[in-house]
Write an enzyme that holds these catalytic residues in place. Structure first.
Site, PDB file in Angstrom:
ATOM      1  N   GLU A   1     -22.773 -37.329 -22.977  1.00 18.38           N
ATOM      2  CA  GLU A   1     -23.703 -37.695 -24.044  1.00 18.38           C
ATOM      3  C   GLU A   1     -23.713 -39.215 -24.200  1.00 18.38           C
ATOM      4  O   GLU A   1     -22.689 -39.882 -24.029  1.00 18.38           O
ATOM      5  CB  GLU A   1     -23.262 -37.044 -25.357  1.00 18.38           C
TER       6      GLU A   1
ATOM      7  N   LYS B   1     -31.179 -32.518 -28.718  1.00 16.22           N
ATOM      8  CA  LYS B   1     -30.024 -32.120 -29.522  1.00 16.22           C
ATOM      9  C   LYS B   1     -30.548 -31.494 -30.808  1.00 16.22           C
ATOM     10  O   LYS B   1     -31.351 -32.099 -31.523  1.00 16.22           O
ATOM     11  CB  LYS B   1     -29.141 -33.327 -29.818  1.00 16.22           C
TER      12      LYS B   1
ATOM     13  N   CYS C   1     -23.082 -31.814 -27.251  1.00 12.30           N
ATOM     14  CA  CYS C   1     -21.947 -32.092 -28.115  1.00 12.30           C
ATOM     15  C   CYS C   1     -21.880 -31.178 -29.338  1.00 12.30           C
ATOM     16  O   CYS C   1     -21.463 -30.026 -29.234  1.00 12.30           O
ATOM     17  CB  CYS C   1     -21.983 -33.564 -28.530  1.00 12.30           C
TER      18      CYS C   1
END
Length: 537
Positions: free
Chosen positions: A268, A345, A379
């Site tokens: 990331e 995300k 993440c």
């Protein structure tokens, strides 16, 4: 005499590129009933590719059926549509199942004279014979029942009258003609099917080539479907310009390709070194705009490397200002066929939302690759179980998790959750993180990572559920071979079978319909997350 030209009518196995055409067909075949989302149809095909068929007429999808393998106990027990089909995705398919279960059948109403339904049922029967299965079980619609219930009596009475020839039902009569035998009625099978008053006829076709008294031997073969995975634990370092950044990334792509890896994943925020050569300190918004300016060059270079090195690249994540002005954290995935895919995300962390004003995305779907469908959870997204479940429902067997954590505490949150996702979804999870520090670049002061390739915890896999892991906080490339066929075995015959054993009679996940609105057929918006099937059977 010679003739040329392509086939006008073709029946073949469904593939992911048929998904949109199937959705349009469902809208035509069952107007007024909820349609499938694109994600649900992808799941049906990916979860059992051999069991889904389409009929094409002049290259247009005019017929579709979905099928899965189930145990005798599941097929013959009382059930409803949502429970047995895993809310439409077909994830209760078992490679060890001795029966086929048909849960969708749709034919274009304008082309019923071409016997498309008959052709699709023939494909199902051939598949059952080819696999030496005991037969096919379906829950057939009873579209004449609601209209005739006053004079026909109960659903069972109606079925008996149709079987005896006293009444005719368009669907049941067709299935009886195809040698299906009635087992009874599944009441409240599909409440949305108003024509059937929510009920369905429980029907079975028995394979004449299999002895019904012979005990099934449906052990799943431990085949080999090998995929080589590489995760890059990347050192955050200052660069002089964009070209130096690309050279650093290309080095690891080259090494992974030399080892014949199928995938390489980067961390990331792996593009934040592009801010290291700025001559003045940038505000968060200025930094985002600088990074956004690099986006076309970044995707072009990732695509070039994927093609030249014959490897699929999961490009970590890259903060980008979208056309509508929102700032999003996006993973750019470059496949070795030359295509570029994106995954936003979904959940920005409080820090990202406060300092960078990053907004969460609203779309999460699998990416079709030459090694099957994959998913990407950036993440923090790995800490939300419903996201991984959505990807696996669509057929993902590998989930990539690029992450960026500044402490061991933050890292362990991601690590423990990634391992949990591998166990509860019986899939592989690949993590990639940053190490080191990047002075004068916000969000990259210090980093902690131990990248890993994680597996389910069962007999075919690594003892501790770790196929490979890197040394913590050291720049390196970590690789492992995984066998996708082991996942099929585990889901069918493993010590636990998390996907198949979910209680769909108690709960399921509904995904908001917003992402699919632009693709909705003329009948209205499409509820994503799995609709209640209009077709049955």
């Amino acid at each position: 005499m010679t003739t040329t030209g392509k086939k006008r009518l073709e029946v073949r196995a469904a593939v992911p590129s048929d998904v949109r055409g199937i959705q349009r067909l469902i809208a035509r075949a069952y107007p007024g009933m909820p349609n499938y989302s694109l994600a649900t149809i992808r799941g049906q095909i990916n979860n059992f590719p051999n069991g889904c068929f389409v009929a094409l007429y002049n290259s247009k999808v005019v017929g579709y059926c979905a099928t899965m393998r189930v145990s005798k106990a599941m097929a013959f027990a009382k059930h409803d549509w949502e429970e047995i089909t895993a809310n439409g995705f077909g994830t209760r398919h078992s490679a060890a199942g001795e029966w086929l279960y048909g849960y969708e059948m749709a034919v274009d109403p304008k082309l019923r004279g071409l016997r498309i339904g008959q052709r699709l049922y023939d494909e199902r029967k051939e598949l059952a014979e080819e696999l030496d299965l005991h037969g096919i079980v379906i829950a057939g619609r009873m579209p004449g029942y609601a209209r005739a219930k006053r004079r026909a009596g109960s659903p069972r009475d109606y079925l008996e009258k149709v079987v005896s020839g006293k009444l005719r039902d368009q669907v049941i009569s067709f299935q009886l003609k195809n040698q299906f035998e009635p087992l009874g009625v599944l009441e409240n099978y599909l409440p949305e099917d108003k024509q059937s008053d929510g009920h369905a006829a429980h029907l079975v076709w028995r394979n004449p080539y299999v002895d019904p008294d012979e005990a099934p031997e449906m052990r799943v073969p431990r085949g080999v479907e090998s995929v080589r995975l590489a995760t890059c634990q990347l050192q955050a370092r200052a660069v002089q310009d964009f070209d130096e950044f690309v050279r650093n990334i290309e080095y690891f792509v080259d090494v992974a390709a030399d080892y014949r890896s199928d995938f390489i994943i980067f961390p990331e925020l792996f593009t934040l070194p592009l801010l290291s050569f700025e001559t003045k300190k940038l505000s968060p918004m200025e930094a985002i705009d600088k990074l956004t300016n690099y986006t076309p060059r970044l995707t072009r270079e990732l695509g070039r490397m994927a093609l030249e090195y014959n490897i699929n690249i999961i490009g970590g994540s890259h903060p980008t200002r979208a056309e509508d002005g929102d700032i999003q954290n996006i993973a750019y995935v470059a496949l070795r066929d030359g295509s570029i895919h994106t995954q936003e995300k979904i959940h920005p962390t409080p820090n990202e939302a406060f300092w960078w004003n990053i907004k969460g995305g609203d779309s999460l779907d699998v990416i079709q690759t030459d090694c099957g469908p994959i998913g990407v959870l950036i993440c923090y997204d790995s800490e939300f179980p419903e996201l991984a479940r959505r990807l696996v429902d669509q057929g993902a067997r590998i989930i990539f998790v690029p992450f960026c954590t500044d402490s061991r505490l933050g890292y362990m949150r991601v690590r423990y959750c990634a391992q949990a996702r591998a166990i509860e979804n019986q899939c592989y999870v690949v993590m990639s993180g940053n190490v080191g520090n990047l002075p004068n670049v916000d969000n990259m002061d210090i980093q902690y990572a131990q990248s890993a390739i994680l597996t389910p915890c069962d007999l075919p896999f690594a003892r501790d559920g770790i196929a490979a892991e890197s040394t913590e906080n050291v720049e390196t490339l970590t690789m492992a071979d995984v066998n996708l066929a082991d996942l099929s075995w585990a889901r069918a015959e493993g010590t636990v079978r998390n996907l198949r054993d979910r209680r769909f009679d108690l709960y399921h996940i509904d995904w908001d319909s917003t992402p699919d609105h632009s693709h909705a057929p003329s009948g209205g918006p499409v509820p994503a997350g799995g609709h209640n099937s209009p077709g049955g059977g």
